[in-house]
Design a protein around this motif. Structure first.
Motif, short mmCIF file in Angstrom:
data_model
loop_
_atom_site.label_atom_id
_atom_site.label_comp_id
_atom_site.label_asym_id
_atom_site.label_seq_id
_atom_site.Cartn_x
_atom_site.Cartn_y
_atom_site.Cartn_z
N MET B 1 49.38 39.30 38.33
CA MET B 1 48.94 39.31 36.92
C MET B 1 47.85 38.25 36.69
O MET B 1 48.05 37.09 37.05
CB MET B 1 50.17 39.04 36.03
CG MET B 1 49.89 38.78 34.56
SD MET B 1 49.50 40.23 33.58
CE MET B 1 51.13 40.90 33.29
N ASN B 2 46.73 38.68 36.14
CA ASN B 2 45.62 37.76 35.86
C ASN B 2 45.89 37.11 34.47
O ASN B 2 45.36 37.54 33.45
CB ASN B 2 44.30 38.53 35.88
CG ASN B 2 43.10 37.62 35.74
OD1 ASN B 2 43.22 36.45 35.37
ND2 ASN B 2 41.93 38.16 36.02
N TYR B 4 45.06 34.22 33.30
CA TYR B 4 43.90 33.57 32.68
C TYR B 4 43.05 34.58 31.90
O TYR B 4 42.49 34.25 30.86
CB TYR B 4 43.05 32.88 33.73
CG TYR B 4 43.72 31.66 34.33
CD1 TYR B 4 43.99 30.53 33.54
CD2 TYR B 4 44.10 31.63 35.66
CE1 TYR B 4 44.61 29.42 34.08
CE2 TYR B 4 44.73 30.52 36.20
CZ TYR B 4 44.99 29.42 35.41
OH TYR B 4 45.60 28.32 35.93
N ALA B 5 42.98 35.80 32.45
CA ALA B 5 42.19 36.83 31.76
C ALA B 5 42.86 37.23 30.45
O ALA B 5 42.19 37.36 29.42
CB ALA B 5 42.02 38.05 32.66
N TYR B 90 30.49 45.55 29.70
CA TYR B 90 30.22 45.49 31.15
C TYR B 90 31.05 44.39 31.81
O TYR B 90 31.51 44.54 32.94
CB TYR B 90 28.72 45.25 31.41
CG TYR B 90 28.30 43.80 31.34
CD1 TYR B 90 28.40 42.98 32.47
CD2 TYR B 90 27.84 43.23 30.16
CE1 TYR B 90 28.04 41.64 32.41
CE2 TYR B 90 27.50 41.90 30.09
CZ TYR B 90 27.59 41.12 31.22
OH TYR B 90 27.25 39.78 31.16
N GLU B 91 31.23 43.29 31.07
CA GLU B 91 31.92 42.14 31.66
C GLU B 91 33.42 42.46 31.86
O GLU B 91 34.00 42.11 32.88
CB GLU B 91 31.75 40.92 30.75
CG GLU B 91 32.00 39.63 31.49
CD GLU B 91 31.75 38.41 30.65
OE1 GLU B 91 31.65 38.52 29.42
OE2 GLU B 91 31.65 37.33 31.26
N LEU B 92 33.98 43.14 30.88
CA LEU B 92 35.39 43.51 30.96
C LEU B 92 35.62 44.50 32.10
O LEU B 92 36.58 44.39 32.86
CB LEU B 92 35.81 44.14 29.62
CG LEU B 92 37.29 44.27 29.35
CD1 LEU B 92 37.95 42.91 29.23
CD2 LEU B 92 37.51 45.06 28.06
N LEU B 93 34.70 45.47 32.21
CA LEU B 93 34.86 46.50 33.24
C LEU B 93 34.63 45.96 34.64
O LEU B 93 35.16 46.49 35.61
CB LEU B 93 33.88 47.67 32.97
CG LEU B 93 34.10 48.44 31.67
CD1 LEU B 93 33.02 49.50 31.49
CD2 LEU B 93 35.46 49.10 31.66
N SER B 94 33.82 44.91 34.75
CA SER B 94 33.51 44.37 36.09
C SER B 94 34.45 43.22 36.46
O SER B 94 34.32 42.65 37.55
CB SER B 94 32.06 43.90 36.16
OG SER B 94 31.84 42.84 35.26
N ALA B 95 35.36 42.87 35.57
CA ALA B 95 36.26 41.74 35.83
C ALA B 95 37.51 42.21 36.60
O ALA B 95 37.89 43.37 36.51
CB ALA B 95 36.69 41.10 34.51
N PRO B 96 38.13 41.30 37.34
CA PRO B 96 39.34 41.68 38.09
C PRO B 96 40.57 41.73 37.19
O PRO B 96 41.51 40.95 37.33
CB PRO B 96 39.46 40.56 39.13
CG PRO B 96 38.80 39.38 38.50
CD PRO B 96 37.73 39.91 37.61
N VAL B 97 40.53 42.63 36.22
CA VAL B 97 41.64 42.77 35.28
C VAL B 97 42.15 44.21 35.30
O VAL B 97 41.37 45.15 35.41
CB VAL B 97 41.26 42.38 33.83
CG1 VAL B 97 41.07 40.90 33.69
CG2 VAL B 97 40.02 43.11 33.37
N SER B 98 43.45 44.35 35.17
CA SER B 98 44.05 45.69 35.16
C SER B 98 44.10 46.19 33.71
O SER B 98 44.00 45.38 32.77
CB SER B 98 45.47 45.62 35.72
OG SER B 98 46.28 44.86 34.85
N GLU B 101 46.54 44.26 31.62
CA GLU B 101 46.11 42.92 31.17
C GLU B 101 45.13 43.02 30.00
O GLU B 101 45.18 42.21 29.07
CB GLU B 101 45.46 42.18 32.35
CG GLU B 101 46.49 41.75 33.39
CD GLU B 101 45.94 41.67 34.80
OE1 GLU B 101 46.73 41.40 35.73
OE2 GLU B 101 44.73 41.89 35.00
#
Lengths: 308, 253
Positions: B1-2, B4-5, B90-98, B101
């Motif tokens: 689980m990320n 921090y995100a 773009y930032e949300l889609l390119s981030a390591p978040v499921s 999250e």
């Protein structure tokens, strides 16, 4: 050495039917600056967007430092920073808040000292409490770079990073990119300014109509495909090139005052001594002589036209 | 689980609420207070009791639910729609978040704002009307469950909308009428039998009825059915969000 990005047989067709990428195979080496060049609509942004997770991949596979971008997306994406082409930033947020947001989004614990360093390096520290909407275009571009670097990525994608920025900022960015490369960051750069790729890139890839045409070390590419020209300024203008010189690849300038001789730097014999001897033999005197080498831009244009 | 995100998204969204305090908090409190004054004090004083409860007290759960639904939807829908509109998605889609999250961050923040607002409205209501809360734990439970469910619904609207008009259509054209016709201002037992049956197809009836039961111990429909309906709607919303992230609908080309 294992490539840091490995793209295999990647194809992408949008729902509209447009095929943006056609069987792309490409390896990006660890620690290099890779210049991805191509005309508008060639597929550069689609390729970057797929690697970063913004666009769904079609067939084929992409791995980032050994992690598949789909099945192991979390590990793959955490290594990537992206500076997009558009100036997209949360306009009502302060600079400080937005870089903190980016760091957290990529799963990194808060580190105010590190973020301060990034903002200072990008001359943004004095603007940290200002809202992004109050910044100039160049400053917004810096904010996007700061956001991309906030989570200490190993790979940085710069999609047209200097579009619309002034010369001073452009040179600042070139310096910054070189500094990042020295610290071990792999950089993939797309640009419309070919001289920018010429100035910065270690290797060049040329993409056109969704296909990778050429991938080559920049200096090798320029030596291999580059042509040199010898320009002779004449004492007396000519109306046409004498028939006796037909064997030489010569062009006469529009005003008749100069002869331009094009030769291949890769060939053992350039033909220049013979040309000079023939000019003397036929009484064509010149007052000045200079040579020039074709730029990466010339090479790019000729390659793209060749493919078209 | 990320984690921090999730925290970054949550704090970003909460910061937006504090930045727009007038719009986020003050405006809904003012408009709900006006309802209390007009329907509670002015008109209510001339009306009889309903199920043994004064009219002014009777409408409190309904009015609270009205604000809770509309604020949950608008907070969550705007939260995810604006990054799409401004391009920062773009930032949300390119981030390591499921997807989970992302939902926790956005929906968690929207639901938190709604709950805070609901509690503030409850405190404000005390200035105009006397009321009691017979089942306080159930009241908080209904408050949380409704805020989460409708924030999730708002999140879906924000993902679906591709212009500002669509962002407003569902809350204004569907939710608002359903709430007004869902027993906010009356007991459905006051309707003719035919309309009582029709009203049971309105899901908001179950929310308001259950919520009112937690206040006064009286309900139009069984409280277990009310809870069940909210949970069914919650599950439907979760399935819809799961499908959107799986297919990339309106998110990824």
């Amino acid at each position: 050495m294992e490539p840091i990005i490995s793209i295999r047989n990647l194809t992408k067709t949008y729902d509209s039917g447009l095929q943006a990428l056609d069987n792309i195979n490409l390896d990006i080496r660890r620690g290099e600056i890779f210049g991805l060049l191509g005309p508008n609509g060639a597929g550069k942004t689609t390729l970057i967007s797929i690697i970063c997770g913004i666009v769904r991949p079609g067939e084929g596979s992409v791995s980032v430092d050994g992690h598949d971008i789909v099945s192991d997306f979390r590990a793959a994406r955490s290594k990537i920073g992206l500076v997009p082409q558009e100036l997209s930033a949360a306009t009502f947020e302060s600079v400080w808040a937005t870089v903190n947001f980016s760091r957290g989004l990529f799963g990194k614990p808060p580190d105010p000292g590190f973020l301060e360093k990034i903002l200072r390096d990008l001359s943004l520290w004095g603007k940290r409490n200002e809202r992004i909407m109050a910044l100039s275009g160049g400053m917004k571009r810096r904010v996007l770079i700061a956001k991309a670097l906030a989570h200490e990525p190993e790979i940085l994608f710069l999609d047209e990073p200097t579009a619309g920025v002034d010369v001073e900022l452009r040179h600042d960015m070139w310096e910054m990119v070189h500094g990042l490369r020295e610290s071990g960051v792999t950089i993939i750069l797309t640009t419309h300014y070919i001289n920018e790729a010429e100035e910065m890139a270690d290797r060049i890839g040329i993409i056109n109509e969704g296909k990778i045409g050429v991938v080559e070390d920049k200096t090798v590419l320029m030596n291999k495909l580059g042509k040199k020209q010898l320009t002779l300024s004449l004492q007396h203008p000519l109306s046409k090139i004498p028939m006796e010189l037909d064997d030489h690849p010569l062009e006469l300038s529009a005003d008749g005052n100069a002869l331009v001789y094009t030769f291949d730097t890769q060939k053992k014999h350039t033909g220049i001594p013979e040309l000079l001897r023939h000019l003397s033999q036929y009484g064509i005197d010149f007052k000045d002589i200079h040579s020039s080498q074709s730029s990466l831009e010339d090479i790019f244009v000729s390659l793209v036209r060749e493919k078209a | 689980m990320n984690v921090y995100a999730v925290r970054a998204i949550y704090r970003f969204e909460m910061a937006r609420a504090w930045r727009t305090l007038m719009q986020s908090i003050a405006t809904p409190i003012l408009s709900t207070s006006l309802y209390f004054v007009v329907f509670g004090a002015a008109i209510g004083s001339r009306m009889g009791e309903i199920d043994g409860i004064s009219y002014a007290s009777f409408i409190i759960p309904g009015l609270l639910m009205l604000s809770l639904l509309s604020e949950s939807i608008s907070n969550a829908s705007f939260g995810i729609y604006f990054p799409k509109f401004s391009g920062t998605i773009y930032e949300l889609l390119s981030a390591p978040v499921s997807p989970l999250e992302i939902v926790l961050g956005y929906v968690g923040a929207a639901a938190s704002k709604s709950v805070i607002l609901g509690l503030l409205i409850l405190v404000t209501a005390r200035l105009f009307v006397d009321y009691e809360i017979v089942h306080p734990v159930w009241m908080v439970g209904f408050l949380l469950l409704t805020a989460i469910t409708f924030s999730l619904f708002g999140f879906i609207i924000g993902l679906w909308a591709d212009d500002f008009q669509k962002l407003q259509i569902i809350p204004m054209m569907v939710i608002m009428p359903l709430t007004f016709l869902g027993g906010a201002f009356y007991s459905i037992n006051m309707l003719p039998p035919f309309w009582q049956t029709v009203t049971l197809f309105n899901p908001v009836v179950y929310l308001i009825s259950g919520f009112r039961w937690s206040f006064y111990g009286v309900a139009d429909v069984n409280v277990i059915i009310s809870v069940g309906m909210i949970i069914v709607f919650l599950l439907l919303c979760l399935m819809a969000v799961g499908w959107i992230f799986k297919t990339g609908y309106r998110l990824k080309s």
